[in-house]
Write a protein that holds these residues in place. Structure first.
Motif, PDB file in Angstrom:
ATOM      1  N   SER A 226       3.865  11.348  -4.083  1.00  0.00           N
ATOM      2  CA  SER A 226       3.919  11.720  -5.500  1.00  0.00           C
ATOM      3  C   SER A 226       2.566  11.536  -6.155  1.00  0.00           C
ATOM      4  CB  SER A 226       4.968  10.869  -6.217  1.00  0.00           C
ATOM      5  OG  SER A 226       6.245  11.055  -5.648  1.00  0.00           O
ATOM      6  N   ILE A 227       1.837  10.447  -5.800  1.00  0.00           N
ATOM      7  CA  ILE A 227       0.497  10.228  -6.367  1.00  0.00           C
ATOM      8  C   ILE A 227      -0.435  11.360  -5.982  1.00  0.00           C
ATOM      9  CG2 ILE A 227      -1.545   8.751  -6.229  1.00  0.00           C
ATOM     10  CD1 ILE A 227       0.352   6.360  -6.028  1.00  0.00           C
ATOM     11  N   GLU A 228      -0.377  11.758  -4.702  1.00  0.00           N
ATOM     12  CA  GLU A 228      -1.265  12.831  -4.260  1.00  0.00           C
ATOM     13  C   GLU A 228      -0.924  14.141  -4.957  1.00  0.00           C
ATOM     14  OE1 GLU A 228      -4.694  13.508  -2.367  1.00  0.00           O
ATOM     15  OE2 GLU A 228      -3.571  11.615  -2.364  1.00  0.00           O
ATOM     16  N   ALA A 229       0.398  14.396  -5.164  1.00  0.00           N
ATOM     17  CA  ALA A 229       0.807  15.623  -5.860  1.00  0.00           C
ATOM     18  C   ALA A 229       0.322  15.615  -7.305  1.00  0.00           C
ATOM     19  CB  ALA A 229       2.327  15.763  -5.809  1.00  0.00           C
ATOM     20  N   ALA A 230       0.417  14.420  -7.971  1.00  0.00           N
ATOM     21  CA  ALA A 230      -0.047  14.346  -9.360  1.00  0.00           C
ATOM     22  C   ALA A 230      -1.549  14.566  -9.448  1.00  0.00           C
ATOM     23  CB  ALA A 230       0.326  12.985  -9.959  1.00  0.00           C
ATOM     24  N   ARG A 231      -2.299  13.981  -8.493  1.00  0.00           N
ATOM     25  CA  ARG A 231      -3.749  14.190  -8.493  1.00  0.00           C
ATOM     26  C   ARG A 231      -4.083  15.655  -8.239  1.00  0.00           C
ATOM     27  NH1 ARG A 231      -6.332   9.494  -4.846  1.00  0.00           N
ATOM     28  NH2 ARG A 231      -8.231  10.517  -5.563  1.00  0.00           N
ATOM     29  N   TYR A 232      -3.316  16.279  -7.356  1.00  0.00           N
ATOM     30  CA  TYR A 232      -3.559  17.696  -7.078  1.00  0.00           C
ATOM     31  C   TYR A 232      -3.281  18.553  -8.311  1.00  0.00           C
ATOM     32  CZ  TYR A 232      -2.875  22.365  -5.146  1.00  0.00           C
ATOM     33  OH  TYR A 232      -2.938  23.714  -4.916  1.00  0.00           O
ATOM     34  N   ARG A 233      -2.172  18.200  -9.047  1.00  0.00           N
ATOM     35  CA  ARG A 233      -1.867  18.951 -10.271  1.00  0.00           C
ATOM     36  C   ARG A 233      -2.965  18.759 -11.311  1.00  0.00           C
ATOM     37  NH1 ARG A 233       3.435  17.213  -9.205  1.00  0.00           N
ATOM     38  NH2 ARG A 233       3.162  15.414 -10.576  1.00  0.00           N
TER      39      ARG A 233
ATOM     40  N   GLY B  51       5.855   5.505   1.130  1.00  0.00           N
ATOM     41  CA  GLY B  51       5.385   6.843   1.489  1.00  0.00           C
ATOM     42  C   GLY B  51       5.710   7.871   0.435  1.00  0.00           C
ATOM     43  N   ASN B  52       6.924   7.796  -0.187  1.00  0.00           N
ATOM     44  CA  ASN B  52       7.294   8.736  -1.246  1.00  0.00           C
ATOM     45  C   ASN B  52       6.385   8.577  -2.466  1.00  0.00           C
ATOM     46  OD1 ASN B  52       9.389   9.558   0.382  1.00  0.00           O
ATOM     47  ND2 ASN B  52      10.906   8.218  -0.585  1.00  0.00           N
ATOM     48  N   ILE B  53       6.059   7.309  -2.774  1.00  0.00           N
ATOM     49  CA  ILE B  53       5.170   7.082  -3.920  1.00  0.00           C
ATOM     50  C   ILE B  53       3.783   7.651  -3.631  1.00  0.00           C
ATOM     51  CG2 ILE B  53       4.021   5.297  -5.275  1.00  0.00           C
ATOM     52  CD1 ILE B  53       6.516   3.582  -4.935  1.00  0.00           C
TER      53      ILE B  53
ATOM     54  N   PRO C  28       0.837  -1.213   0.000  1.00  0.00           N
ATOM     55  CA  PRO C  28       0.000   0.000   0.000  1.00  0.00           C
ATOM     56  C   PRO C  28       0.865   1.255   0.000  1.00  0.00           C
ATOM     57  CG  PRO C  28       0.143  -0.875   2.225  1.00  0.00           C
ATOM     58  CD  PRO C  28       0.908  -1.825   1.352  1.00  0.00           C
ATOM     59  N   THR C  29       0.370   2.320  -0.655  1.00  0.00           N
ATOM     60  CA  THR C  29       1.024   3.631  -0.619  1.00  0.00           C
ATOM     61  C   THR C  29       0.115   4.586   0.135  1.00  0.00           C
ATOM     62  OG1 THR C  29       0.010   4.375  -2.663  1.00  0.00           O
ATOM     63  CG2 THR C  29       2.082   3.183  -2.862  1.00  0.00           C
ATOM     64  N   SER C  30       0.717   5.537   0.840  1.00  0.00           N
ATOM     65  CA  SER C  30      -0.087   6.417   1.689  1.00  0.00           C
ATOM     66  C   SER C  30       0.463   7.823   1.663  1.00  0.00           C
ATOM     67  CB  SER C  30      -0.109   5.884   3.126  1.00  0.00           C
ATOM     68  OG  SER C  30       1.217   5.838   3.662  1.00  0.00           O
ATOM     69  N   ASP C  31      -0.405   8.745   2.005  1.00  0.00           N
ATOM     70  CA  ASP C  31      -0.050  10.152   2.171  1.00  0.00           C
ATOM     71  C   ASP C  31      -0.757  10.662   3.431  1.00  0.00           C
ATOM     72  OD1 ASP C  31       1.020  12.766   1.204  1.00  0.00           O
ATOM     73  OD2 ASP C  31      -1.123  13.239   1.081  1.00  0.00           O
ATOM     74  N   ASP C  32       0.049  11.125   4.418  1.00  0.00           N
ATOM     75  CA  ASP C  32      -0.494  11.563   5.715  1.00  0.00           C
ATOM     76  C   ASP C  32      -1.310  10.440   6.362  1.00  0.00           C
ATOM     77  OD1 ASP C  32       0.665  14.016   5.383  1.00  0.00           O
ATOM     78  OD2 ASP C  32      -1.112  14.934   4.490  1.00  0.00           O
ATOM     79  N   ASP C  33      -0.705   9.220   6.401  1.00  0.00           N
ATOM     80  CA  ASP C  33      -1.312   8.043   7.040  1.00  0.00           C
ATOM     81  C   ASP C  33      -2.654   7.651   6.411  1.00  0.00           C
ATOM     82  OD1 ASP C  33       0.823   7.907   8.774  1.00  0.00           O
ATOM     83  OD2 ASP C  33      -0.108   9.263  10.232  1.00  0.00           O
ATOM     84  N   ARG C  34      -2.914   8.046   5.186  1.00  0.00           N
ATOM     85  CA  ARG C  34      -4.140   7.672   4.484  1.00  0.00           C
ATOM     86  C   ARG C  34      -3.746   6.923   3.204  1.00  0.00           C
ATOM     87  NH1 ARG C  34      -7.584   9.460   0.514  1.00  0.00           N
ATOM     88  NH2 ARG C  34      -6.123  11.130  -0.017  1.00  0.00           N
ATOM     89  N   VAL C  35      -4.235   5.685   3.089  1.00  0.00           N
ATOM     90  CA  VAL C  35      -3.890   4.869   1.919  1.00  0.00           C
ATOM     91  C   VAL C  35      -4.539   5.476   0.669  1.00  0.00           C
ATOM     92  CG1 VAL C  35      -4.115   2.608   0.843  1.00  0.00           C
ATOM     93  CG2 VAL C  35      -3.676   2.767   3.297  1.00  0.00           C
ATOM     94  N   ASN C  36      -3.718   5.793  -0.331  1.00  0.00           N
ATOM     95  CA  ASN C  36      -4.233   6.377  -1.572  1.00  0.00           C
ATOM     96  C   ASN C  36      -3.866   5.557  -2.812  1.00  0.00           C
ATOM     97  OD1 ASN C  36      -1.528   6.853  -1.679  1.00  0.00           O
ATOM     98  ND2 ASN C  36      -1.673   9.057  -2.111  1.00  0.00           N
ATOM     99  N   GLY C  37      -3.259   4.386  -2.620  1.00  0.00           N
ATOM    100  CA  GLY C  37      -2.923   3.555  -3.777  1.00  0.00           C
ATOM    101  C   GLY C  37      -2.312   2.239  -3.364  1.00  0.00           C
ATOM    102  N   VAL C  38      -2.157   1.334  -4.336  1.00  0.00           N
ATOM    103  CA  VAL C  38      -1.586   0.008  -4.099  1.00  0.00           C
ATOM    104  C   VAL C  38      -0.688  -0.336  -5.285  1.00  0.00           C
ATOM    105  CG1 VAL C  38      -2.069  -2.453  -3.822  1.00  0.00           C
ATOM    106  CG2 VAL C  38      -3.558  -0.782  -2.740  1.00  0.00           C
ATOM    107  N   ILE C  39       0.498  -0.904  -4.970  1.00  0.00           N
ATOM    108  CA  ILE C  39       1.416  -1.398  -6.012  1.00  0.00           C
ATOM    109  C   ILE C  39       1.450  -2.916  -5.921  1.00  0.00           C
ATOM    110  CG2 ILE C  39       3.764  -1.400  -6.887  1.00  0.00           C
ATOM    111  CD1 ILE C  39       4.187   1.295  -5.734  1.00  0.00           C
TER     112      ILE C  39
END
Length: 823
Positions: free
Chosen positions: A386-393, A381-383, A349-360
């Protein structure tokens, strides 16, 4: 006394010095050896390439001599100047080729002597060839000079010299190749013996010393190994984090970011297949990137709902799942060589601020190690960030696009409001002025009302007069329509009457141009050819005017018959392939599999339309290709599409080109010729056959003209017959003539022509001429005799029918407008 470590260090330095200096010296000697060998080989290769150039140039010169002889022979046999084109092209090039050969063989006196002999022979042959050409141009006896054999002797000698030059160069090339092969084999053999000896000595001494040192270093190496593994693991983890950071830098979209992350996993971890899922607003997971998937696998399970499968459980529980025993029905890894199951699977699982936002999800063809799991836990955590930043962009770009659109709409509305305000101010001013006028006009209106009452009575009277005038206009329109029809009939009759004397002029001009008696000068023959060419152009124009006049006058007959598409295609291909080849254009005819094999229509008119479209395509195409494609159309129709890569037609001119005497523009007439009647006639004929013509064109890219016809022709108002069925040997019904009223004519009494009917039975083949114009019939009669035929002449259709049934001629020349019946 020295310590053991000091002694070992001295021995190690001695061993190191010997094992470095000796290979270094051998390497320097090897470099010198190989540089010398390569320099020698390059020198030999240059000489071999020089020999190949001489051989190639000699072969090219031989080809040029063949072109010279072919061009001269073609001209001598045909007398056509076009056959001298290869002769004129090759003449200057053979001299250049021989001079080039002299420069290339300047170091070889034997070859130089041969080439100088070749130059002399070539000059002698050129003088001979020019004398033969001059004899042909002056109608001299060139055959006698050819039979003398001088040209053949010169040609044989030239070819022998060229063969000697090529054979000498080939022998020289073979000698050089053999020398370089022998030298290379001996040099490399001696070098290998030397290297093997030095290497064996160095290996023996080095092994002896290294065995002594290995015992002392074993303990130290064992201790350092554990430390090196720890350092390597840490360096590997840091390097992985660094490389991943480089992959996710920049303004990347979510799909591109996912592909970069999966490519990093494949390159750094060696994953065989991988997928990246991103959590959406509704809680489900959407696959945004894959690695190693086939096209079928890409289309499966693109969306995973919350808690569904291993991927859903990882997202829901926010923990890593590792599979080492993969089940038999699990996702397969496939390539061009085969397919199989992955050895291990890791779902992170990948997460941003302790919230799961994706899975590899990663699949490996090898067992997993602890450092693989440790690296993925570090970068998860870095992934996720990055996912959250891409979604924000992505959301930011969408909002920015909406803002820009709203801004543009606001600017447009502001412009409209500004314009509306100006109009309101203008209208307010006008209203003020109008109010002042209204008061004045109110008084005037009262006076005007009285006048209008009087004018109303007058208008009633005028309306009655207008009704009568309208009736008169309708009568005049009918008279104008009849006049137009008479005009078209007159034009059709006059076009026919013009063709008869014009055909006579053409035949006479052709006879004069052929000059069978050889009693005309070259200039007189040229004048006759000019008269024949101009008459042909005039005849084509008269034919076009006759066709369009027949259509306008309603006199064009449609003779419908069964027409095989394959025979139609073969005829068009054999007619237009030489025309396209003459302009160096690619020409193709394609019949689609769904196209019908049989049509019931007027074959002559169909061929006339398609030939006109193909002629225009070839005429207006300078380079590229022209094609004819035949396809089936809905509602039992067929389409003939003529496509070219020519000049194209602008959109605003695609309708006007179908008008009579119109082409794409004024300059086209001057450049390409033509009268502008072809497309107008083609459109009228297509309409007459129950179809239509459309055009799709882009200037500079070419045009596509499409003729669409019903598969079975039927007259206007006639119920269409059942669809035709194509059989290998169909029974062809009698042609159906669509009768159009023809103005009756009273045949004039024409005296009987003194032909050859009294000489039957005929000793040679016989031609029947059915022509009502006596002078033209006399010309055709004389022409038939000149060509060695007997000739029968009839001045009407009935008489021609009787003669044809009685004498059964070998051919019939038939006038289409006879005084008693239509031809």
């Amino acid at each position: 006394m020295s310590s053991p470590s000091s002694v070992d260090e001295q021995r190690f330095r001695k061993l190191l010095s010997r094992n470095v200096s000796l290979p270094l010296g051998v390497g320097v000697l090897s470099a010198v050896f190989f540089v010398s060998l390569i320099t020698y080989l390059l020198s030999v290769i240059q000489w071999v390439e020089h020999t190949d150039r001489v051989i190639n140039n000699a072969n090219e010169a031989v080809k040029l001599t063949v072109d010279l002889e072919t061009g001269m022979r073609g001209y001598l046999l045909s007398g056509d100047e076009h056959f001298l084109d290869p002769y004129e092209i090759a003449k200057p090039r053979i001299e250049v080729a021989l001079n080039t050969l002299l420069e290339l063989t300047a170091d070889n006196p034997v070859q130089t002597d041969r080439l100088r002999r070749l130059q002399a022979l070539q000059v002698e042959w050129a003088n001979y060839a020019q004398s033969m050409i001059d004899l042909q141009r002056s109608s001299g006896d060139y055959r006698g000079a050819v039979k003398a054999g001088r040209g053949k002797r010169l040609t044989d000698e030239i070819r022998k010299q060229f063969e000697d030059v090529i054979e000498t160069e080939q022998v020289l090339r073979a000698t050089r190749n053999e020398d370089v092969r022998r030298t290379t084999i001996w040099s490399i053999t001696l070098y290998l013996i030397f290297i093997v000896g030095i290497s064996g000595l160095l290996a023996y001494i080095g092994r002896r010393d290294l065995l002594n040192l290995s015992t002392n270093y074993s303990a130290n190496l064992a201790a350092q190994l554990a430390s090196a593994e720890r350092l390597e693991k840490q360096a590997w983890l840091r390097n992985g984090q660094t490389q991943l950071a480089e992959q996710v830098l920049g303004q990347l979209t979510l799909n591109l970011l996912g592909r970069n992350i999966l490519q990093f996993c494949a390159q750094y971890l060696g994953t065989a297949v991988a997928a990246l899922y991103v959590r959406e607003e509704h809680g489900g997971l959407k696959r945004v990137a894959t690695y190693g998937f086939s096209r079928e696998q890409e289309e499966l399970n693109q969306t995973i709902y919350s808690g569904e499968g291993i991927v859903g459980q990882v997202a829901e529980q926010a923990r890593l799942i590792r599979l080492d025993a993969v089940p038999g029905d699990y996702f397969k890894v496939s390539s061009g060589l085969g397919a199989g199951l992955p050895h291990s699977v890791l779902v992170v699982p990948t997460s941003d601020d302790d919230r799961v936002n994706g899975v590899i999800e990663l699949g490996f063809l090898r067992p997993l190690s602890e450092r693989d799991i440790e690296l993925l836990e570090l970068i998860a955590g870095n992934i996720g960030t990055s996912i959250e930043a891409a979604r924000y962009r992505q959301r930011l770009q969408e909002v920015l696009a909406e803002t820009q659109q709203l801004n543009e709409e606001l600017q447009v509305q502001q412009e409209e409001l500004k314009t509306a305000n100006e109009e309101l101010e203008e209208q307010s001013r006008i209203l003020k002025e109008s109010q002042a006028h209204l008061e004045t006009q109110q008084v005037e209106l009262e006076q005007t009302n009285e006048q209008l009452a009087e004018q109303r009575d007058a208008m009633d009277k005028k309306n009655t007069e207008l009704n009568q005038a309208q009736i008169q206009l309708e009568e005049r329109a009918e008279e104008l329509q009849r006049s137009s029809k008479y005009k078209s009939e007159f034009l059709a009759n006059m076009s026919h009457e013009l063709r008869t004397p014009l055909n006579s002029s053409l035949i006479l001009a052709k006879l004069l141009a052929e000059n069978p008696q050889q009693n005309l000068s070259a200039e007189q023959v040229k004048f006759a050819e000019s008269i024949y060419s101009a008459g042909n152009d005039l005849l084509n124009l008269i034919n076009d005017i006759l066709d369009i006049s027949k259509v306008e006058a309603g006199k064009l007959e449609v003779i419908a018959e069964n027409t095989r598409v394959d025979r139609l295609v073969d005829g068009l291909r054999s007619m237009f392939e030489p025309l396209a080849a003459d302009k160096k254009l690619a020409f193709s005819v394609e019949v689609q599999p769904d196209a019908p094999g049989l049509l019931f229509t007027d074959r002559q008119r169909l061929e006339q339309v398609i030939k006109n479209l193909l002629s225009n395509a070839i005429k207006f195409t300078e380079h590229g290709a022209v094609s004819l494609t035949i396809t089936a159309q809905p509602n039992d129709h067929i389409a003939f599409s003529v496509k070219d890569s020519g000049i194209g037609i602008a959109a605003d001119q695609q309708e006007s080109i179908f008008e009579a005497f119109r082409q794409a523009d004024g300059t086209t007439n001057r450049k390409y010729g033509g009268t502008g009647l072809g497309l107008s006639i083609s459109r009228d004929l297509a309409t007459l056959l129950g179809g239509s013509i459309s055009v799709d064109s882009v200037p500079g890219q070419g045009s596509t003209f499409t003729l669409v016809l019903p598969r079975q022709y039927h007259e206007f108002g006639e119920t269409p017959a059942a669809p035709l069925t194509f059989h290998p040997t169909p029974v062809t019904p009698a042609p159906v003539a669509v009768a159009v009223p023809v103005a009756s004519a009273i045949p004039a009494v024409i005296p009987r022509f003194a032909d050859d009917r009294d000489k039957a039975p005929f000793a040679t083949r016989c031609i029947l001429v059915v022509e009502d114009e006596p002078n033209f019939a006399r010309i055709l009669y004389d022409l038939a005799h000149e060509l060695g035929y007997m000739c029968l002449v009839a001045h009407g259709a009935d008489e021609g029918y009787d003669l044809a049934r009685e004498f059964v001629p070998d051919a019939i020349l038939l006038d289409m407008r006879l005084p008693d019946h239509s031809g």
